[in-house]
Design an enzyme around this catalytic site. Structure first.
Site, PDB file in Angstrom:
ATOM      1  N   ASP A  33      25.427   9.715  23.167  1.00 49.03           N
ATOM      2  CA  ASP A  33      24.539   8.654  22.686  1.00 49.03           C
ATOM      3  C   ASP A  33      23.269   9.306  22.149  1.00 49.03           C
ATOM      4  O   ASP A  33      22.654  10.138  22.813  1.00 49.03           O
ATOM      5  CB  ASP A  33      24.215   7.682  23.823  1.00 49.03           C
ATOM      6  CG  ASP A  33      23.550   6.406  23.327  1.00 49.03           C
ATOM      7  OD1 ASP A  33      22.517   6.507  22.629  1.00 49.03           O
ATOM      8  OD2 ASP A  33      24.051   5.320  23.629  1.00 49.03           O
ATOM      9  N   ASN A  89      28.790  -3.674  27.030  1.00 54.26           N
ATOM     10  CA  ASN A  89      28.024  -4.862  26.677  1.00 54.26           C
ATOM     11  C   ASN A  89      28.828  -5.688  25.673  1.00 54.26           C
ATOM     12  O   ASN A  89      29.300  -5.144  24.671  1.00 54.26           O
ATOM     13  CB  ASN A  89      26.675  -4.472  26.062  1.00 54.26           C
ATOM     14  CG  ASN A  89      25.802  -3.700  27.040  1.00 54.26           C
ATOM     15  OD1 ASN A  89      25.868  -3.931  28.247  1.00 54.26           O
ATOM     16  ND2 ASN A  89      24.998  -2.781  26.533  1.00 54.26           N
ATOM     17  N   GLN A  96      24.582  -6.155  23.577  1.00 54.12           N
ATOM     18  CA  GLN A  96      25.330  -5.379  22.577  1.00 54.12           C
ATOM     19  C   GLN A  96      24.548  -5.360  21.268  1.00 54.12           C
ATOM     20  O   GLN A  96      24.199  -6.410  20.726  1.00 54.12           O
ATOM     21  CB  GLN A  96      26.723  -5.989  22.342  1.00 54.12           C
ATOM     22  CG  GLN A  96      27.575  -5.151  21.392  1.00 54.12           C
ATOM     23  CD  GLN A  96      29.009  -5.678  21.246  1.00 54.12           C
ATOM     24  OE1 GLN A  96      29.318  -6.803  21.650  1.00 54.12           O
ATOM     25  NE2 GLN A  96      29.864  -4.861  20.664  1.00 54.12           N
ATOM     26  N   VAL A  97      24.276  -4.166  20.780  1.00 48.32           N
ATOM     27  CA  VAL A  97      23.546  -3.982  19.525  1.00 48.32           C
ATOM     28  C   VAL A  97      24.498  -3.525  18.426  1.00 48.32           C
ATOM     29  O   VAL A  97      24.402  -3.987  17.286  1.00 48.32           O
ATOM     30  CB  VAL A  97      22.396  -2.960  19.710  1.00 48.32           C
ATOM     31  CG1 VAL A  97      21.734  -2.633  18.383  1.00 48.32           C
ATOM     32  CG2 VAL A  97      21.384  -3.492  20.712  1.00 48.32           C
ATOM     33  N   HIS A 102      32.385  -0.435  22.681  1.00 42.26           N
ATOM     34  CA  HIS A 102      32.131   0.900  23.234  1.00 42.26           C
ATOM     35  C   HIS A 102      31.829   0.823  24.722  1.00 42.26           C
ATOM     36  O   HIS A 102      31.234  -0.132  25.202  1.00 42.26           O
ATOM     37  CB  HIS A 102      30.978   1.586  22.496  1.00 42.26           C
ATOM     38  CG  HIS A 102      29.733   0.756  22.414  1.00 42.26           C
ATOM     39  ND1 HIS A 102      29.573  -0.246  21.484  1.00 42.26           N
ATOM     40  CD2 HIS A 102      28.592   0.772  23.148  1.00 42.26           C
ATOM     41  CE1 HIS A 102      28.383  -0.803  21.640  1.00 42.26           C
ATOM     42  NE2 HIS A 102      27.770  -0.213  22.651  1.00 42.26           N
ATOM     43  N   HIS A 104      29.744   2.681  27.669  1.00 42.93           N
ATOM     44  CA  HIS A 104      28.692   3.634  28.020  1.00 42.93           C
ATOM     45  C   HIS A 104      29.120   4.344  29.307  1.00 42.93           C
ATOM     46  O   HIS A 104      29.457   3.682  30.293  1.00 42.93           O
ATOM     47  CB  HIS A 104      27.370   2.914  28.323  1.00 42.93           C
ATOM     48  CG  HIS A 104      26.762   2.180  27.171  1.00 42.93           C
ATOM     49  ND1 HIS A 104      25.749   2.712  26.420  1.00 42.93           N
ATOM     50  CD2 HIS A 104      27.015   0.962  26.655  1.00 42.93           C
ATOM     51  CE1 HIS A 104      25.389   1.833  25.491  1.00 42.93           C
ATOM     52  NE2 HIS A 104      26.140   0.758  25.610  1.00 42.93           N
TER      53      HIS A 104
END
Ligand code: 5GP
Ligand code: ZN
Length: 140
Positions: A33, A89, A96-97, A102, A104
């Site tokens: 990340d 997320n 969630q962006v 995905h 983490h």
């Protein structure tokens, strides 16, 4: 291979945006990340574009899940962490962006900046059984 031309993780999968990869298979990649919560924070993504975990075909979800134990062991060993959190997320409301599913993988230490647990609630009466019945019906 499904792809969203505006998706940053699709661009990472395609090599159009650089990434520091730690694991690759024919259907998934894991990379560092770029803005880690703590050093060693890794993201695991399917190569195909799917917005949320709930959108993944079962077989692809199973493949990604099969990679998690090895990835967690690697992250924890390399960072000499005491444990880990694995977080997905789903949706803006959940943080969630990037709209490409995905996981983490986050190494944990007792003195890090991350705070847990979440606040815990209680059910009254038969509310828990009622919610369970609603969930079972929704999955049918
Ligand atoms: P989300 O909030 O969607 O669950 O998490 C998205 C994560 O993707 C964030 O932790 C963010 O730092 C990471 N991220 C966003 N853009 C990039 C990028 O271009 N490269 C890498 N390596 N990570 C990214
Ligand atoms: Zn994508």
């Amino acid at each position: 291979m499904s792809r969203d031309p505006d998706c940053v993780f699709c661009k990472i999968v395609a090599g159009e945006i650089p990434s520091t990869r730690v694991l690759e298979t024919d259907r998934a990649i894991a990379f560092m990340d770029v803005n880690p919560i703590v050093p060693g924070h890794v993201l695991l993504v399917p190569r195909d574009h799917h917005v949320q975990l709930a959108d993944l075909p079962d077989e692809l979800a199973a493949h990604l899940g099969s990679l998690l134990p090895r990835l967690i062991r690697g992250v924890v060993a390399a960072t000499e962490a005491l444990g880990s959190n694995v977080v997905v997320n789903g949706g803006r409301v959940a943080g969630q962006v990037v709209d490409h599913c995905h996981w983490h993988v986050i190494p944990r230490r007792s003195d890090d900046v991350i705070r847990w647990p979440w606040p815990q609630g209680v059910y009254s009466g038969d509310a828990m059984a009622q919610w369970a019945a609603e969930i079972i019906a929704a999955m049918a």
